[in-house]
Design a protein around this motif. Structure first.
Motif, mmCIF file in Angstrom:
data_model
loop_
_atom_site.group_PDB
_atom_site.id
_atom_site.type_symbol
_atom_site.label_atom_id
_atom_site.label_comp_id
_atom_site.label_asym_id
_atom_site.label_seq_id
_atom_site.Cartn_x
_atom_site.Cartn_y
_atom_site.Cartn_z
ATOM 1 N N ILE A 1 0.950 -1.223 -0.014
ATOM 2 C CA ILE A 1 0.025 -0.150 -0.110
ATOM 3 C C ILE A 1 1.005 1.214 -0.162
ATOM 4 N N GLU A 2 0.336 2.149 -0.547
ATOM 5 C CA GLU A 2 1.300 3.550 -1.020
ATOM 6 C C GLU A 2 0.346 4.779 -0.080
ATOM 7 N N ASP A 3 1.092 5.430 0.646
ATOM 8 C CA ASP A 3 0.568 6.568 1.331
ATOM 9 C C ASP A 3 1.008 7.757 0.669
ATOM 10 N N PHE A 4 0.075 8.268 -0.098
ATOM 11 C CA PHE A 4 0.100 9.515 -0.782
ATOM 12 C C PHE A 4 -0.153 10.666 0.190
ATOM 13 N N GLY A 5 -0.665 10.472 1.227
ATOM 14 C CA GLY A 5 -1.054 11.715 1.918
ATOM 15 C C GLY A 5 -2.304 12.383 1.236
ATOM 16 N N SER A 6 -2.913 11.709 0.510
ATOM 17 C CA SER A 6 -4.100 12.182 -0.138
ATOM 18 C C SER A 6 -5.200 11.330 0.141
ATOM 19 N N THR A 7 -6.749 12.127 -0.007
ATOM 20 C CA THR A 7 -7.911 11.736 0.095
ATOM 21 C C THR A 7 -8.097 10.967 -1.385
ATOM 22 N N ASP A 8 -9.218 10.009 -1.153
ATOM 23 C CA ASP A 8 -9.648 9.275 -2.436
ATOM 24 C C ASP A 8 -10.124 10.277 -3.697
ATOM 25 N N LYS A 9 -10.522 11.365 -2.964
ATOM 26 C CA LYS A 9 -11.138 12.484 -4.057
ATOM 27 C C LYS A 9 -9.849 13.166 -4.787
ATOM 28 N N GLN A 10 -8.701 13.400 -4.033
ATOM 29 C CA GLN A 10 -7.409 14.113 -4.565
ATOM 30 C C GLN A 10 -6.931 13.145 -5.578
ATOM 31 N N LEU A 11 -6.914 11.921 -5.363
ATOM 32 C CA LEU A 11 -6.501 10.698 -5.830
ATOM 33 C C LEU A 11 -6.933 10.524 -7.493
ATOM 34 N N LYS A 12 -8.533 10.781 -7.183
ATOM 35 C CA LYS A 12 -9.419 10.675 -8.317
ATOM 36 C C LYS A 12 -9.166 11.699 -9.345
ATOM 37 N N LYS A 13 -8.791 12.979 -8.755
ATOM 38 C CA LYS A 13 -8.796 14.203 -9.536
ATOM 39 C C LYS A 13 -7.517 14.059 -10.318
ATOM 40 N N GLU A 14 -6.341 13.557 -9.693
ATOM 41 C CA GLU A 14 -4.922 13.325 -10.289
ATOM 42 C C GLU A 14 -5.223 12.291 -11.372
ATOM 43 N N MET A 15 -5.971 11.385 -11.168
ATOM 44 C CA MET A 15 -6.197 10.339 -12.233
ATOM 45 C C MET A 15 -6.547 10.847 -13.541
ATOM 46 N N VAL A 16 -7.881 11.652 -13.335
ATOM 47 C CA VAL A 16 -8.267 12.221 -14.455
ATOM 48 C C VAL A 16 -7.418 12.982 -15.281
ATOM 49 N N LYS A 17 -6.440 13.729 -14.636
ATOM 50 C CA LYS A 17 -5.503 14.636 -15.242
ATOM 51 C C LYS A 17 -4.479 13.691 -16.102
ATOM 52 N N VAL A 18 -3.983 12.649 -15.647
ATOM 53 C CA VAL A 18 -3.029 11.746 -16.117
ATOM 54 C C VAL A 18 -3.836 10.942 -17.387
ATOM 55 N N ARG A 19 -4.794 10.527 -16.997
ATOM 56 C CA ARG A 19 -5.327 9.690 -18.220
ATOM 57 C C ARG A 19 -5.951 10.603 -19.306
ATOM 58 N N GLU A 20 -6.261 11.747 -19.145
ATOM 59 C CA GLU A 20 -6.654 12.927 -20.373
ATOM 60 C C GLU A 20 -5.157 12.679 -21.140
ATOM 61 N N LYS A 21 -4.022 12.831 -20.486
ATOM 62 C CA LYS A 21 -2.538 13.056 -21.187
ATOM 63 C C LYS A 21 -2.288 11.648 -22.107
ATOM 64 N N LEU A 22 -2.797 10.545 -21.411
ATOM 65 C CA LEU A 22 -2.451 9.311 -22.037
ATOM 66 C C LEU A 22 -3.439 9.260 -23.104
ATOM 67 N N GLY A 23 -4.719 9.670 -22.930
ATOM 68 C CA GLY A 23 -5.617 9.554 -24.280
ATOM 69 C C GLY A 23 -5.075 10.511 -25.209
ATOM 70 N N GLU A 24 -4.356 11.557 -25.024
ATOM 71 C CA GLU A 24 -3.908 12.432 -25.976
ATOM 72 C C GLU A 24 -2.546 11.848 -26.901
ATOM 73 N N PHE A 25 -1.887 11.011 -25.852
ATOM 74 C CA PHE A 25 -0.758 10.354 -26.565
ATOM 75 C C PHE A 25 -1.158 9.219 -27.459
ATOM 76 N N GLN A 26 -2.377 8.531 -26.960
ATOM 77 C CA GLN A 26 -2.466 7.531 -27.893
ATOM 78 C C GLN A 26 -3.107 8.010 -29.198
ATOM 79 N N ASP A 27 -3.590 9.024 -29.446
ATOM 80 C CA ASP A 27 -4.151 9.737 -30.485
ATOM 81 C C ASP A 27 -3.066 9.942 -31.426
ATOM 82 N N THR A 28 -1.932 10.474 -30.765
ATOM 83 C CA THR A 28 -0.646 10.775 -31.521
ATOM 84 C C THR A 28 0.190 9.333 -31.999
ATOM 85 N N LEU A 29 -0.011 8.460 -31.263
ATOM 86 C CA LEU A 29 0.795 7.073 -31.501
ATOM 87 C C LEU A 29 -0.154 6.575 -32.676
ATOM 88 N N TYR A 30 -1.185 6.707 -32.662
ATOM 89 C CA TYR A 30 -2.037 6.112 -33.538
ATOM 90 C C TYR A 30 -1.865 6.691 -34.878
#
Length: 292
Positions: A23-52
């Motif tokens: 288990i990793e302690d990020f010192g963050s709430t589930d809400k904060q983790l979810k917010k960070e996740m949204v940011k990163v997966r949007e960047k991954l989605g953009e990268f996937q378009d370029t890769l394609y």
């Protein structure tokens, strides 16, 4: 929230699973983790378009872990912003009669992603040095020359299989496949709680199998086999990452960050330039459409 140092999760030939956190302690709430996740997966989605559009690389994401480690939900959440045409998920179960008529890597080879696409293996070719090592009797179904009984399966057999897997992955990398291998490192107690949840919640009952309890009794053996597989096949261009998996939201974020931080190093993956003739006539094309 603190920055994620992805090198903390990178495995090598000295990796000791027992010494690594689940288990990793990020010192963050589930809400904060979810917010960070949204940011990163949007960047991954953009990268996937370029890769394609670029069309010269493919990406293979390999997920391994004990039952209930969160592989399915990780796929759903990390790759949510991908265009469906650019990602293909394969979940490898018990080999079919047709698959058993081929070598053990065949069914994985034919499922590899095409250039420009992401392929996700939910359970992978590593089942062939994990489940079959815990249950060597399964090897008999492969009908291999020189293997007439379980006692014929010695250390040399497994050494050869590790070499074959390393050579397989080197071949893929040499031909433009970017490989990531993630082991979702779950604690035995957390697995117990997740199995109980499957039993207590009616809508989760379908996920439970009595075989889960049989395999759980072999926990120590599985951990030993995972550790050796990781130590012997984590290579610079086909690395293993050991992901603390007791917190699903945290595990998903770590995987997403590793993917993004590593993929953005490929500076040659860029959208293709338009043909000079087309580029020179862009204004004319616009006028044609605007005048309709």
């Amino acid at each position: 929230m603190k920055n994620i140092d992805i090198n903390r999760y990178r495995a090598d030939k000295s990796t000791d699973l027992a010494a690594m956190p689940t288990i990793e302690d990020f010192g963050s709430t589930d809400k904060q983790l979810k917010k960070e996740m949204v940011k990163v997966r949007e960047k991954l989605g953009e990268f996937q378009d370029t890769l394609y559009a670029h069309g010269k690389y493919s990406v293979l994401v390999c997920l391994q872990g004990m039952d209930t480690s969160g592989k399915d939900s990780l796929v759903r959440e990390v790759f949510k912003d991908f265009n469906v045409r650019g990602v293909v998920v394969h979940s490898f179960k018990v080999p079919t009669p047709l698959e058993l008529k081929h070598d053990y890597l065949w069914r994985h080879y034919i499922a590899l992603p095409a250039k420009g696409k992401f392929g996700i293996f939910n359970r992978t070719h590593y089942e062939n040095v994990l489940v079959t090592r815990v249950h060597p009797e399964y090897i008999m179904g492969e009908h291999l020359p020189g293997i007439e009984k379980v006692s014929d399966i010695d250390q040399h057999f497994w050494d050869s299989r590790f070499d074959q897997i390393n050579n397989f992955e080197k071949h893929l990398v040499d031909n433009g496949t970017i490989i990531f291998k993630f082991f979702l490192h779950l604690s035995k107690e957390e697995q117990r709680q997740r199995l109980l949840r499957r039993l207590r919640l009616k809508q989760k009952n379908w996920k439970f199998s009595p075989d889960d309890l049989k395999e759980r009794k072999l926990w120590t053996k599985y951990q030993q086999c995972y550790e050796e597989a990781i130590q012997r096949t984590s290579k610079p261009k086909a690395p293993w990452f050991v992901i603390p998996a007791d917190n699903k939201k945290g595990a998903r974020l770590i995987v997403a960050e590793i993917l993004y931080q590593e993929l953005k190093k490929y500076k040659d993956i860029i959208a293709p330039e338009l043909d000079d003739k087309i580029k020179a006539n862009l204004d004319n094309y616009k006028k044609q459409l605007e005048s309709e």
